[in-house]
Scaffold this motif. Structure first.
Motif, PDB file in Angstrom:
ATOM      1  N   MET A 262     -29.921  43.773   1.316  1.00 39.38           N
ATOM      2  CA  MET A 262     -30.650  42.749   1.137  1.00 39.38           C
ATOM      3  C   MET A 262     -30.759  42.009  -0.072  1.00 39.38           C
ATOM      4  SD  MET A 262     -34.726  43.807   1.127  1.00 39.38           S
ATOM      5  CE  MET A 262     -34.147  43.495   2.864  1.00 39.38           C
ATOM      6  N   LYS A 263     -30.668  40.649   0.042  1.00 36.19           N
ATOM      7  CA  LYS A 263     -30.426  39.434  -1.217  1.00 36.19           C
ATOM      8  C   LYS A 263     -31.408  39.546  -1.672  1.00 36.19           C
ATOM      9  CE  LYS A 263     -26.438  38.021   0.541  1.00 36.19           C
ATOM     10  NZ  LYS A 263     -24.981  37.921  -0.192  1.00 36.19           N
ATOM     11  N   ALA A 264     -31.636  39.577  -3.447  1.00 41.36           N
ATOM     12  CA  ALA A 264     -32.922  39.413  -4.042  1.00 41.36           C
ATOM     13  C   ALA A 264     -32.324  37.931  -5.295  1.00 41.36           C
ATOM     14  CB  ALA A 264     -33.092  40.566  -4.856  1.00 41.36           C
ATOM     15  N   ARG A 265     -32.898  37.188  -5.592  1.00 43.12           N
ATOM     16  CA  ARG A 265     -32.662  36.226  -5.962  1.00 43.12           C
ATOM     17  C   ARG A 265     -34.311  35.907  -7.427  1.00 43.12           C
ATOM     18  NH1 ARG A 265     -32.503  29.881  -4.593  1.00 43.12           N
ATOM     19  NH2 ARG A 265     -29.784  30.542  -4.749  1.00 43.12           N
ATOM     20  N   VAL A 266     -33.460  35.955  -8.690  1.00 42.93           N
ATOM     21  CA  VAL A 266     -34.601  36.272  -9.649  1.00 42.93           C
ATOM     22  C   VAL A 266     -34.259  34.741 -10.546  1.00 42.93           C
ATOM     23  CG1 VAL A 266     -35.308  37.295 -11.713  1.00 42.93           C
ATOM     24  CG2 VAL A 266     -34.193  38.486 -10.390  1.00 42.93           C
ATOM     25  N   HIS A 267     -35.836  33.857 -10.700  1.00 44.27           N
ATOM     26  CA  HIS A 267     -35.632  33.077 -11.293  1.00 44.27           C
ATOM     27  C   HIS A 267     -36.142  33.846 -13.238  1.00 44.27           C
ATOM     28  CE1 HIS A 267     -35.075  30.726  -7.766  1.00 44.27           C
ATOM     29  NE2 HIS A 267     -34.874  29.635  -8.686  1.00 44.27           N
ATOM     30  N   VAL A 268     -35.329  33.164 -14.127  1.00 51.94           N
ATOM     31  CA  VAL A 268     -35.773  33.540 -14.973  1.00 51.94           C
ATOM     32  C   VAL A 268     -35.773  32.417 -15.765  1.00 51.94           C
ATOM     33  CG1 VAL A 268     -35.486  34.891 -17.677  1.00 51.94           C
ATOM     34  CG2 VAL A 268     -34.875  35.194 -15.620  1.00 51.94           C
ATOM     35  N   MET A 269     -36.559  31.617 -16.469  1.00 51.04           N
ATOM     36  CA  MET A 269     -37.037  30.574 -16.955  1.00 51.04           C
ATOM     37  C   MET A 269     -38.283  30.531 -18.226  1.00 51.04           C
ATOM     38  SD  MET A 269     -36.229  28.547 -14.852  1.00 51.04           S
ATOM     39  CE  MET A 269     -37.301  26.562 -16.443  1.00 51.04           C
ATOM     40  N   LEU A 270     -37.659  29.843 -19.440  1.00 50.81           N
ATOM     41  CA  LEU A 270     -38.892  29.885 -21.071  1.00 50.81           C
ATOM     42  C   LEU A 270     -39.817  29.896 -20.460  1.00 50.81           C
ATOM     43  CD1 LEU A 270     -35.809  28.409 -23.686  1.00 50.81           C
ATOM     44  CD2 LEU A 270     -37.310  30.761 -23.753  1.00 50.81           C
ATOM     45  N   LYS A 271     -40.744  30.241 -21.224  1.00 48.87           N
ATOM     46  CA  LYS A 271     -41.953  30.520 -20.617  1.00 48.87           C
ATOM     47  C   LYS A 271     -42.731  28.766 -21.547  1.00 48.87           C
ATOM     48  CE  LYS A 271     -43.985  34.916 -21.351  1.00 48.87           C
ATOM     49  NZ  LYS A 271     -44.532  35.691 -22.104  1.00 48.87           N
ATOM     50  N   ASN A 272     -43.843  27.692 -21.080  1.00 48.45           N
ATOM     51  CA  ASN A 272     -44.224  26.736 -21.454  1.00 48.45           C
ATOM     52  C   ASN A 272     -44.760  27.174 -22.860  1.00 48.45           C
ATOM     53  OD1 ASN A 272     -44.213  25.631 -18.769  1.00 48.45           O
ATOM     54  ND2 ASN A 272     -45.518  26.408 -18.017  1.00 48.45           N
ATOM     55  N   GLY A 273     -44.303  26.055 -23.548  1.00 53.10           N
ATOM     56  CA  GLY A 273     -44.722  25.979 -24.721  1.00 53.10           C
ATOM     57  C   GLY A 273     -43.277  26.090 -25.530  1.00 53.10           C
ATOM     58  N   VAL A 274     -42.281  27.342 -24.961  1.00 48.63           N
ATOM     59  CA  VAL A 274     -41.131  27.432 -26.156  1.00 48.63           C
ATOM     60  C   VAL A 274     -40.382  26.386 -25.921  1.00 48.63           C
ATOM     61  CG1 VAL A 274     -39.685  29.273 -26.067  1.00 48.63           C
ATOM     62  CG2 VAL A 274     -41.645  30.208 -25.528  1.00 48.63           C
ATOM     63  N   LEU A 275     -39.746  26.036 -26.862  1.00 47.30           N
ATOM     64  CA  LEU A 275     -38.946  25.162 -26.952  1.00 47.30           C
ATOM     65  C   LEU A 275     -37.359  25.496 -26.403  1.00 47.30           C
ATOM     66  CD1 LEU A 275     -38.600  22.451 -28.671  1.00 47.30           C
ATOM     67  CD2 LEU A 275     -37.436  23.694 -30.382  1.00 47.30           C
ATOM     68  N   ASP A 276     -36.800  24.451 -25.083  1.00 47.09           N
ATOM     69  CA  ASP A 276     -35.523  24.689 -25.000  1.00 47.09           C
ATOM     70  C   ASP A 276     -34.645  23.601 -25.319  1.00 47.09           C
ATOM     71  OD1 ASP A 276     -33.883  25.006 -22.790  1.00 47.09           O
ATOM     72  OD2 ASP A 276     -35.169  24.421 -20.760  1.00 47.09           O
ATOM     73  N   PRO A 277     -34.238  23.910 -26.154  1.00 50.41           N
ATOM     74  CA  PRO A 277     -33.134  23.214 -26.224  1.00 50.41           C
ATOM     75  C   PRO A 277     -32.051  22.749 -25.383  1.00 50.41           C
ATOM     76  CG  PRO A 277     -32.908  24.569 -27.786  1.00 50.41           C
ATOM     77  CD  PRO A 277     -33.522  25.862 -26.418  1.00 50.41           C
ATOM     78  N   GLN A 278     -32.127  23.692 -24.655  1.00 45.53           N
ATOM     79  CA  GLN A 278     -30.384  23.699 -23.435  1.00 45.53           C
ATOM     80  C   GLN A 278     -31.515  21.905 -22.347  1.00 45.53           C
ATOM     81  OE1 GLN A 278     -27.820  25.970 -21.737  1.00 45.53           O
ATOM     82  NE2 GLN A 278     -29.901  27.553 -22.125  1.00 45.53           N
ATOM     83  N   GLY A 279     -32.222  22.664 -22.470  1.00 50.13           N
ATOM     84  CA  GLY A 279     -33.110  20.927 -20.794  1.00 50.13           C
ATOM     85  C   GLY A 279     -32.871  20.201 -22.156  1.00 50.13           C
ATOM     86  N   GLU A 280     -33.703  20.145 -23.629  1.00 44.37           N
ATOM     87  CA  GLU A 280     -33.668  18.382 -24.402  1.00 44.37           C
ATOM     88  C   GLU A 280     -32.527  18.379 -24.779  1.00 44.37           C
ATOM     89  OE1 GLU A 280     -35.993  17.272 -25.360  1.00 44.37           O
ATOM     90  OE2 GLU A 280     -37.033  17.977 -24.220  1.00 44.37           O
ATOM     91  N   ALA A 281     -31.157  18.863 -24.224  1.00 45.12           N
ATOM     92  CA  ALA A 281     -30.226  18.861 -24.205  1.00 45.12           C
ATOM     93  C   ALA A 281     -29.560  18.055 -23.273  1.00 45.12           C
ATOM     94  CB  ALA A 281     -28.462  19.264 -25.442  1.00 45.12           C
ATOM     95  N   VAL A 282     -29.787  17.870 -22.204  1.00 46.05           N
ATOM     96  CA  VAL A 282     -29.511  18.083 -20.703  1.00 46.05           C
ATOM     97  C   VAL A 282     -30.201  16.650 -20.719  1.00 46.05           C
ATOM     98  CG1 VAL A 282     -30.229  18.064 -18.426  1.00 46.05           C
ATOM     99  CG2 VAL A 282     -29.321  20.211 -19.737  1.00 46.05           C
ATOM    100  N   ARG A 283     -32.144  16.842 -21.180  1.00 45.77           N
ATOM    101  CA  ARG A 283     -32.560  15.122 -21.320  1.00 45.77           C
ATOM    102  C   ARG A 283     -31.623  14.140 -21.877  1.00 45.77           C
ATOM    103  NH1 ARG A 283     -37.476  12.730 -22.891  1.00 45.77           N
ATOM    104  NH2 ARG A 283     -37.257  14.202 -24.539  1.00 45.77           N
ATOM    105  N   HIS A 284     -30.996  14.266 -22.655  1.00 42.10           N
ATOM    106  CA  HIS A 284     -30.735  13.048 -23.938  1.00 42.10           C
ATOM    107  C   HIS A 284     -29.239  13.360 -22.644  1.00 42.10           C
ATOM    108  CE1 HIS A 284     -29.998  11.062 -27.246  1.00 42.10           C
ATOM    109  NE2 HIS A 284     -28.765  11.494 -27.639  1.00 42.10           N
ATOM    110  N   ALA A 285     -28.989  13.548 -22.297  1.00 40.25           N
ATOM    111  CA  ALA A 285     -27.567  12.945 -22.321  1.00 40.25           C
ATOM    112  C   ALA A 285     -27.986  12.674 -20.628  1.00 40.25           C
ATOM    113  CB  ALA A 285     -26.160  14.507 -21.318  1.00 40.25           C
ATOM    114  N   LEU A 286     -28.825  13.351 -20.284  1.00 36.32           N
ATOM    115  CA  LEU A 286     -29.325  12.145 -18.568  1.00 36.32           C
ATOM    116  C   LEU A 286     -29.358  10.650 -19.259  1.00 36.32           C
ATOM    117  CD1 LEU A 286     -31.010  14.910 -16.542  1.00 36.32           C
ATOM    118  CD2 LEU A 286     -28.666  13.439 -16.217  1.00 36.32           C
ATOM    119  N   GLY A 287     -30.328  10.360 -20.214  1.00 40.01           N
ATOM    120  CA  GLY A 287     -30.331   9.341 -21.019  1.00 40.01           C
ATOM    121  C   GLY A 287     -29.031   8.626 -21.130  1.00 40.01           C
TER     122      GLY A 287
END
Lengths: 79, 79
Positions: free
Chosen positions: A1-26
């Motif tokens: 049986m396969k399981a998939r888990v998503h782990v995300m930073l909670k809303n309000g917690v600063l996400d520097p990786q996400g910010e870096a991606v956003r900057h790079a996309l820009g």
């Protein structure tokens, strides 16, 4: 049986990786990106054949190891 | 419009993070874990309102930045 888990930073917690991606996309010319959050996905291959038990086990794994529940939220999908 | 991208190492590419998780789960007493693969999930918040265009844009982002297509595969979900 396969399981998939998503782990995300909670809303309000600063996400520097996400910010870096956003900057790079820009910088690559992708406009109109309002926000980016980056998280982890973990795919597990389990011996268990009972879906309910598998979900219970994987939830316990998340609480103990896979997610830091102080700053991260998780969701479990059984397939 | 929200988009979610999954980036996983291709099958056959060694996944040391996944192996480390599998080992740690075993040490915590979780038996019956046959395999673990760990990847990234990236949630994007886009200005775009047309789903087809959004998918096209996000696919371009994957090719250019989000995934290393030599060793990683990606999938795009638009919601």
């Amino acid at each position: 049986m396969k399981a998939r888990v998503h782990v995300m930073l909670k809303n309000g917690v600063l996400d520097p990786q996400g910010e870096a991606v956003r900057h790079a996309l820009g910088q690559l010319g992708f406009d109109g990106v309002e926000g980016v959050r980056q998280g982890k996905v973990i795919e597990l291959d389990l011996n268990e054949t009972d879906a309910a038990k598998a979900e219970q086990t994987v939830t316990a794994m998340c609480e103990k190891l896979l997610a830091n529940t102080v700053i991260e939220s998780y969701s479990v999908e059984i397939a």
